[in-house]
Design a protein around this motif. Sequence first.
Motif, PDB file in Angstrom:
ATOM      1  N   MET A 158     -41.308 -42.803 -23.893  1.00  0.00           N
ATOM      2  CA  MET A 158     -41.052 -41.967 -22.756  1.00  0.00           C
ATOM      3  C   MET A 158     -42.383 -41.673 -22.081  1.00  0.00           C
ATOM      4  SD  MET A 158     -39.606 -38.052 -22.522  1.00  0.00           S
ATOM      5  CE  MET A 158     -38.097 -38.405 -23.340  1.00  0.00           C
ATOM      6  N   ARG A 159     -42.431 -41.817 -20.774  1.00  0.00           N
ATOM      7  CA  ARG A 159     -43.634 -41.500 -20.019  1.00  0.00           C
ATOM      8  C   ARG A 159     -43.326 -40.378 -19.042  1.00  0.00           C
ATOM      9  NH1 ARG A 159     -47.602 -45.992 -19.701  1.00  0.00           N
ATOM     10  NH2 ARG A 159     -46.864 -47.528 -21.188  1.00  0.00           N
ATOM     11  N   ILE A 160     -44.255 -39.434 -18.973  1.00  0.00           N
ATOM     12  CA  ILE A 160     -44.110 -38.312 -18.049  1.00  0.00           C
ATOM     13  C   ILE A 160     -45.233 -38.411 -17.037  1.00  0.00           C
ATOM     14  CG2 ILE A 160     -44.049 -35.806 -17.821  1.00  0.00           C
ATOM     15  CD1 ILE A 160     -43.354 -35.789 -20.873  1.00  0.00           C
ATOM     16  N   TYR A 161     -44.892 -38.689 -15.798  1.00  0.00           N
ATOM     17  CA  TYR A 161     -45.890 -38.754 -14.737  1.00  0.00           C
ATOM     18  C   TYR A 161     -45.957 -37.393 -14.059  1.00  0.00           C
ATOM     19  CZ  TYR A 161     -46.119 -43.664 -15.782  1.00  0.00           C
ATOM     20  OH  TYR A 161     -46.307 -44.848 -16.439  1.00  0.00           O
ATOM     21  N   PRO A 162     -46.742 -37.244 -12.969  1.00  0.00           N
ATOM     22  CA  PRO A 162     -46.916 -35.908 -12.392  1.00  0.00           C
ATOM     23  C   PRO A 162     -45.607 -35.215 -12.002  1.00  0.00           C
ATOM     24  CG  PRO A 162     -48.561 -37.358 -11.521  1.00  0.00           C
ATOM     25  CD  PRO A 162     -47.595 -38.207 -12.305  1.00  0.00           C
ATOM     26  N   ILE A 163     -44.851 -34.880 -13.003  1.00  0.00           N
ATOM     27  CA  ILE A 163     -43.642 -34.086 -12.850  1.00  0.00           C
ATOM     28  C   ILE A 163     -43.669 -33.044 -13.959  1.00  0.00           C
ATOM     29  CG2 ILE A 163     -42.259 -35.927 -11.822  1.00  0.00           C
ATOM     30  CD1 ILE A 163     -40.990 -36.350 -14.589  1.00  0.00           C
ATOM     31  N   ASN A 164     -42.744 -32.178 -13.951  1.00  0.00           N
ATOM     32  CA  ASN A 164     -42.691 -31.137 -14.968  1.00  0.00           C
ATOM     33  C   ASN A 164     -41.498 -31.353 -15.878  1.00  0.00           C
ATOM     34  OD1 ASN A 164     -44.906 -29.864 -13.805  1.00  0.00           O
ATOM     35  ND2 ASN A 164     -43.617 -28.679 -12.441  1.00  0.00           N
ATOM     36  N   ILE A 165     -41.711 -31.160 -17.168  1.00  0.00           N
ATOM     37  CA  ILE A 165     -40.618 -31.155 -18.137  1.00  0.00           C
ATOM     38  C   ILE A 165     -40.621 -29.795 -18.796  1.00  0.00           C
ATOM     39  CG2 ILE A 165     -39.844 -32.031 -20.351  1.00  0.00           C
ATOM     40  CD1 ILE A 165     -40.369 -34.746 -19.495  1.00  0.00           C
ATOM     41  N   LEU A 166     -39.503 -29.124 -18.730  1.00  0.00           N
ATOM     42  CA  LEU A 166     -39.357 -27.790 -19.303  1.00  0.00           C
ATOM     43  C   LEU A 166     -38.428 -27.865 -20.496  1.00  0.00           C
ATOM     44  CD1 LEU A 166     -39.697 -24.708 -19.278  1.00  0.00           C
ATOM     45  CD2 LEU A 166     -37.847 -24.615 -17.607  1.00  0.00           C
ATOM     46  N   ASN A 167     -38.949 -27.481 -21.658  1.00  0.00           N
ATOM     47  CA  ASN A 167     -38.153 -27.416 -22.880  1.00  0.00           C
ATOM     48  C   ASN A 167     -38.064 -25.942 -23.254  1.00  0.00           C
ATOM     49  OD1 ASN A 167     -36.746 -28.261 -25.192  1.00  0.00           O
ATOM     50  ND2 ASN A 167     -38.612 -28.215 -26.404  1.00  0.00           N
ATOM     51  N   SER A 168     -37.024 -25.291 -22.818  1.00  0.00           N
ATOM     52  CA  SER A 168     -36.888 -23.848 -23.007  1.00  0.00           C
ATOM     53  C   SER A 168     -35.796 -23.547 -24.031  1.00  0.00           C
ATOM     54  CB  SER A 168     -36.547 -23.189 -21.668  1.00  0.00           C
ATOM     55  OG  SER A 168     -36.445 -21.806 -21.823  1.00  0.00           O
ATOM     56  N   GLY A 169     -36.222 -23.252 -25.258  1.00  0.00           N
ATOM     57  CA  GLY A 169     -35.275 -22.900 -26.307  1.00  0.00           C
ATOM     58  C   GLY A 169     -34.545 -24.068 -26.918  1.00  0.00           C
ATOM     59  N   ASP A 170     -34.872 -25.294 -26.515  1.00  0.00           N
ATOM     60  CA  ASP A 170     -34.211 -26.482 -27.040  1.00  0.00           C
ATOM     61  C   ASP A 170     -35.181 -27.284 -27.900  1.00  0.00           C
ATOM     62  OD1 ASP A 170     -31.675 -26.104 -25.814  1.00  0.00           O
ATOM     63  OD2 ASP A 170     -32.502 -26.817 -23.918  1.00  0.00           O
ATOM     64  N   ARG A 171     -34.778 -28.501 -28.254  1.00  0.00           N
ATOM     65  CA  ARG A 171     -35.612 -29.378 -29.070  1.00  0.00           C
ATOM     66  C   ARG A 171     -35.915 -30.660 -28.318  1.00  0.00           C
ATOM     67  NH1 ARG A 171     -32.620 -28.729 -34.912  1.00  0.00           N
ATOM     68  NH2 ARG A 171     -33.005 -26.506 -35.076  1.00  0.00           N
ATOM     69  N   LEU A 172     -37.166 -31.095 -28.413  1.00  0.00           N
ATOM     70  CA  LEU A 172     -37.604 -32.367 -27.853  1.00  0.00           C
ATOM     71  C   LEU A 172     -38.218 -33.143 -29.007  1.00  0.00           C
ATOM     72  CD1 LEU A 172     -38.072 -34.181 -25.372  1.00  0.00           C
ATOM     73  CD2 LEU A 172     -40.224 -32.986 -25.009  1.00  0.00           C
ATOM     74  N   LEU A 173     -37.663 -34.307 -29.309  1.00  0.00           N
ATOM     75  CA  LEU A 173     -38.057 -35.077 -30.486  1.00  0.00           C
ATOM     76  C   LEU A 173     -38.613 -36.432 -30.080  1.00  0.00           C
ATOM     77  CD1 LEU A 173     -38.050 -35.666 -33.573  1.00  0.00           C
ATOM     78  CD2 LEU A 173     -35.686 -36.382 -33.307  1.00  0.00           C
ATOM     79  N   ASN A 174     -39.805 -36.762 -30.609  1.00  0.00           N
ATOM     80  CA  ASN A 174     -40.386 -38.094 -30.476  1.00  0.00           C
ATOM     81  C   ASN A 174     -40.545 -38.648 -31.883  1.00  0.00           C
ATOM     82  OD1 ASN A 174     -41.701 -40.369 -29.338  1.00  0.00           O
ATOM     83  ND2 ASN A 174     -43.681 -39.464 -29.813  1.00  0.00           N
ATOM     84  N   SER A 175     -39.726 -39.621 -32.224  1.00  0.00           N
ATOM     85  CA  SER A 175     -39.731 -40.162 -33.580  1.00  0.00           C
ATOM     86  C   SER A 175     -40.112 -41.635 -33.560  1.00  0.00           C
ATOM     87  CB  SER A 175     -38.353 -39.982 -34.209  1.00  0.00           C
ATOM     88  OG  SER A 175     -38.354 -40.487 -35.512  1.00  0.00           O
ATOM     89  N   GLY A 176     -41.355 -41.918 -33.944  1.00  0.00           N
ATOM     90  CA  GLY A 176     -41.805 -43.299 -34.047  1.00  0.00           C
ATOM     91  C   GLY A 176     -42.139 -43.971 -32.732  1.00  0.00           C
ATOM     92  N   GLY A 177     -42.003 -43.249 -31.630  1.00  0.00           N
ATOM     93  CA  GLY A 177     -42.287 -43.831 -30.320  1.00  0.00           C
ATOM     94  C   GLY A 177     -43.534 -43.224 -29.700  1.00  0.00           C
ATOM     95  N   ARG A 178     -43.641 -43.340 -28.394  1.00  0.00           N
ATOM     96  CA  ARG A 178     -44.771 -42.783 -27.669  1.00  0.00           C
ATOM     97  C   ARG A 178     -44.272 -41.834 -26.602  1.00  0.00           C
ATOM     98  NH1 ARG A 178     -48.558 -48.068 -26.740  1.00  0.00           N
ATOM     99  NH2 ARG A 178     -48.982 -48.413 -28.934  1.00  0.00           N
ATOM    100  N   LEU A 179     -44.865 -40.662 -26.566  1.00  0.00           N
ATOM    101  CA  LEU A 179     -44.578 -39.675 -25.529  1.00  0.00           C
ATOM    102  C   LEU A 179     -45.876 -39.452 -24.784  1.00  0.00           C
ATOM    103  CD1 LEU A 179     -42.689 -37.599 -24.203  1.00  0.00           C
ATOM    104  CD2 LEU A 179     -43.320 -36.004 -25.983  1.00  0.00           C
ATOM    105  N   LEU A 180     -45.924 -39.879 -23.516  1.00  0.00           N
ATOM    106  CA  LEU A 180     -47.141 -39.837 -22.723  1.00  0.00           C
ATOM    107  C   LEU A 180     -46.972 -38.867 -21.569  1.00  0.00           C
ATOM    108  CD1 LEU A 180     -49.917 -40.889 -21.752  1.00  0.00           C
ATOM    109  CD2 LEU A 180     -48.689 -42.757 -20.631  1.00  0.00           C
ATOM    110  N   ASN A 181     -47.842 -37.859 -21.488  1.00  0.00           N
ATOM    111  CA  ASN A 181     -47.880 -36.919 -20.373  1.00  0.00           C
ATOM    112  C   ASN A 181     -49.154 -37.193 -19.602  1.00  0.00           C
ATOM    113  OD1 ASN A 181     -47.428 -34.746 -18.654  1.00  0.00           O
ATOM    114  ND2 ASN A 181     -48.411 -33.291 -20.009  1.00  0.00           N
ATOM    115  N   SER A 182     -49.020 -37.819 -18.430  1.00  0.00           N
ATOM    116  CA  SER A 182     -50.181 -38.201 -17.633  1.00  0.00           C
ATOM    117  C   SER A 182     -50.189 -37.437 -16.319  1.00  0.00           C
ATOM    118  CB  SER A 182     -50.136 -39.708 -17.378  1.00  0.00           C
ATOM    119  OG  SER A 182     -51.227 -40.091 -16.601  1.00  0.00           O
ATOM    120  N   GLY A 183     -50.948 -36.340 -16.274  1.00  0.00           N
ATOM    121  CA  GLY A 183     -51.094 -35.574 -15.044  1.00  0.00           C
ATOM    122  C   GLY A 183     -49.961 -34.616 -14.748  1.00  0.00           C
ATOM    123  N   GLY A 184     -48.956 -34.563 -15.586  1.00  0.00           N
ATOM    124  CA  GLY A 184     -47.832 -33.661 -15.365  1.00  0.00           C
ATOM    125  C   GLY A 184     -47.932 -32.431 -16.244  1.00  0.00           C
ATOM    126  N   ARG A 185     -46.859 -31.701 -16.321  1.00  0.00           N
ATOM    127  CA  ARG A 185     -46.799 -30.519 -17.182  1.00  0.00           C
ATOM    128  C   ARG A 185     -45.633 -30.663 -18.141  1.00  0.00           C
ATOM    129  NH1 ARG A 185     -47.767 -25.397 -13.174  1.00  0.00           N
ATOM    130  NH2 ARG A 185     -49.869 -25.979 -12.565  1.00  0.00           N
TER     131      ARG A 185
END
Length: 112
Positions: free
Chosen positions: A1-28
């Motif tokens: 999963m790649r996150i570009y200059p956008i926002n991802i809000l995880n409020s009270g939930d779960r965000l799971l990265n298992s064995g992959g790549r989670l890239l936040n480039s310039g975003g929040r």
Amino acid sequence: MRIYPINILNSGDRLLNSGGRLLNSGGRLLNSGGRLLNSGGRLLNSGGRLLNSGGRLLNSGGRLLNSGGRLLNSGGRLLNSGGRLLNSGGRLLNSGGRLLNSGDRLLNLSSG
């Protein structure tokens, strides 16, 4: 999963990265009261902001790299268990939070 200059809000939930790549480039990536789990994968914050406000960020057996970005742990818990947490040229701010390392390595590299 790649996150570009956008926002991802995880409020009270779960965000799971298992064995992959989670890239936040310039975003929040905001983990507000939620749980962000990096299990055996790579979580890279490059030039972005990773905000762990009152949440739990768990790096278990993976790599969490903050390169030139901001990793803010405000009132949250940042747990590094069996993995590597590397802060290189970025800011790691722990305001009223807990930073626990029972893992392999926690490195804070800065210039100057």
